[in-house]
Design an enzyme around this catalytic site. Structure first.
Site, short mmCIF file in Angstrom:
data_model
loop_
_atom_site.label_atom_id
_atom_site.label_comp_id
_atom_site.label_asym_id
_atom_site.label_seq_id
_atom_site.Cartn_x
_atom_site.Cartn_y
_atom_site.Cartn_z
N GLY A 94 -36.39 51.31 28.37
CA GLY A 94 -35.89 50.38 27.35
C GLY A 94 -34.44 50.64 26.96
CG ASP A 150 -50.72 51.39 29.02
OD1 ASP A 150 -50.25 51.27 27.87
OD2 ASP A 150 -51.57 50.61 29.50
CE1 TYR A 177 -39.76 46.25 16.43
CE2 TYR A 177 -38.35 45.33 14.72
CZ TYR A 177 -38.59 46.28 15.70
OH TYR A 177 -37.66 47.26 15.94
CB ILE A 219 -29.23 49.67 19.10
CG1 ILE A 219 -30.10 50.36 18.03
CG2 ILE A 219 -28.49 50.68 19.95
CD1 ILE A 219 -29.36 51.27 17.07
C1 AKB Z 1 -34.71 43.63 16.78
O1 AKB Z 1 -33.77 42.85 16.63
O2 AKB Z 1 -35.90 43.29 16.79
C2 AKB Z 1 -34.39 45.11 16.89
C3 AKB Z 1 -34.39 45.78 15.56
C4 AKB Z 1 -33.28 45.58 14.62
O3 AKB Z 1 -35.31 46.49 15.25
N1 AKB Z 1 -33.12 45.27 17.52
#
Ligand code: AKB
Length: 322
Positions: A6, A48, A137, A167
């Site tokens: 990643g 995994d 998320y 990032i």
């Molecule tokens: C995203 O945009 O989902 C990531 C983060 C800021 O966690 N880069």
């Protein structure tokens, strides 16, 4: 390293190998194969994290002491299949924490500005504040922060973590995030002199250049545990800008760069609910965090590195590296 293919994992693997010895850092891959650089510079393993067996085999085989868990489905991609994202993000972390508990490993868990939401103060976002994110998320990262605290308090697992901003990097492209524009823009600016941005002008977000992201992870994991009051989920901040400010900075090196806009309502809504700038005083105080790069030095470095790699001829004509 889980997630060594990643954006962060690929560079963190190499940085840890440089620091602790190439044979001491195992690069875990799952869906994508390892890059030739990562594969050629130390051991690799299929891991995994959602299947305990593959994780356990690697922990046993290499007598792993620290697990860096960098695998996750990011914010925008998570919205396309929320239950799958929840399953991947949570199952993976819980397996990692269980492994750590059973084998005495410490854990690094990257959290994110995505753990905040519209009810959080978005300017100078405090370390300890309201966290009601609007993405799956973000929800999985808040739960992840809490799981790390829980495993530390209940079982003594040394689980540490950071809340990363967006990032910016030049080795592995990010995939499926809301802040990805701040990486894509450099590739497009150098290749074609144009970029169509999916976030509006005026969308300020917290951002960080990869060398600072790596140094934050290493410094936190090497910090004296007795000094860590929070231990986990530290706000770390470096720079804050909107697409216009970044385009302006790029134009100092590529004067003809043109940016247009085509707003993606999903990513725009996510970005609007995320901090412009976090307060990272707890990280500064507890383990001496400070960022080295700002928008100017990051942009200069990105353009220097990518122009040498992507389009040496074109860049000779277009760029005025200052
Ligand atoms: C995203 O945009 O989902 C990531 C983060 C800021 O966690 N880069």
């Amino acid at each position: 390293m889980i997630g060594a293919t990643g954006q962060i994992g690929s560079e963190l693997t190499q940085a840890l190998r440089e620091r602790y010895g190439h044979s001491h850092v195992v690069a875990g891959w799952h869906i994508k194969p390892l890059s030739p650089d990562v594969q050629g510079s130390g051991p690799g393993a299929f891991v995994d994290c959602c299947r305990m067996k593959t994780l356990e085999q690697t922990v046993r085989k290499y007598r792993i002491k620290t697990i860096y868990h960098l695998a996750a489905v990011l914010s925008a991609k998570g919205e396309t299949n929320p239950l799958q994202a929840w399953e991947n993000n949570m199952k993976g972390l819980i397996n990692v924490l269980e492994m750590a508990r059973q084998h005495g490993c410490s854990v690094f868990f990257p959290s994110s500005i995505g753990t905040f939401g519209p009810s959080t103060p978005l300017i100078n976002t405090p370390q300890d504040t309201i966290q009601r994110p609007g993405t799956i998320y973000g929800i999985s990262k808040v739960a992840g922060e809490l799981f790390c605290d829980y495993y530390h308090k209940k079982y003594g697992v040394d689980a540490r973590g950071l809340r990363y901003p967006g990032i910016i990097s030049n080795v592995t492209l990010p995939g499926g995030g809301t802040t990805d524009y701040a990486v894509e823009i450099f590739y497009r600016a150098i290749r074609s002199g144009k970029y169509t941005c999916y976030l509006k002008a005026g969308t300020y977000l917290d951002m960080m250049y990869m060398p600072d992201a790596i140094s934050a992870a290493v410094s936190l994991m090497e910090a004296d545990g007795n000094r860590l009051k929070h231990r986990n989920a530290y706000n770390v901040s470096a720079m804050s800008f909107d697409p216009e400010a970044l385009a302006e900075e790029i134009r100092k090196h590529i004067p003809n760069f043109v940016m247009s806009y085509k707003i993606d309502p999903v990513r725009q809504a996510i970005a609007d609910s995320w901090p412009e700038k976090m307060n990272d005083s707890a990280a500064r105080k507890e383990w001496g965090w400070s960022a080295r790069y700002n928008i100017k030095t990051m942009t200069r470095d990105m353009i220097r590195i990518l122009s040498a790699r992507l389009a040496p001829k074109l860049c000779g004509e277009l760029l005025q590296i200052r």
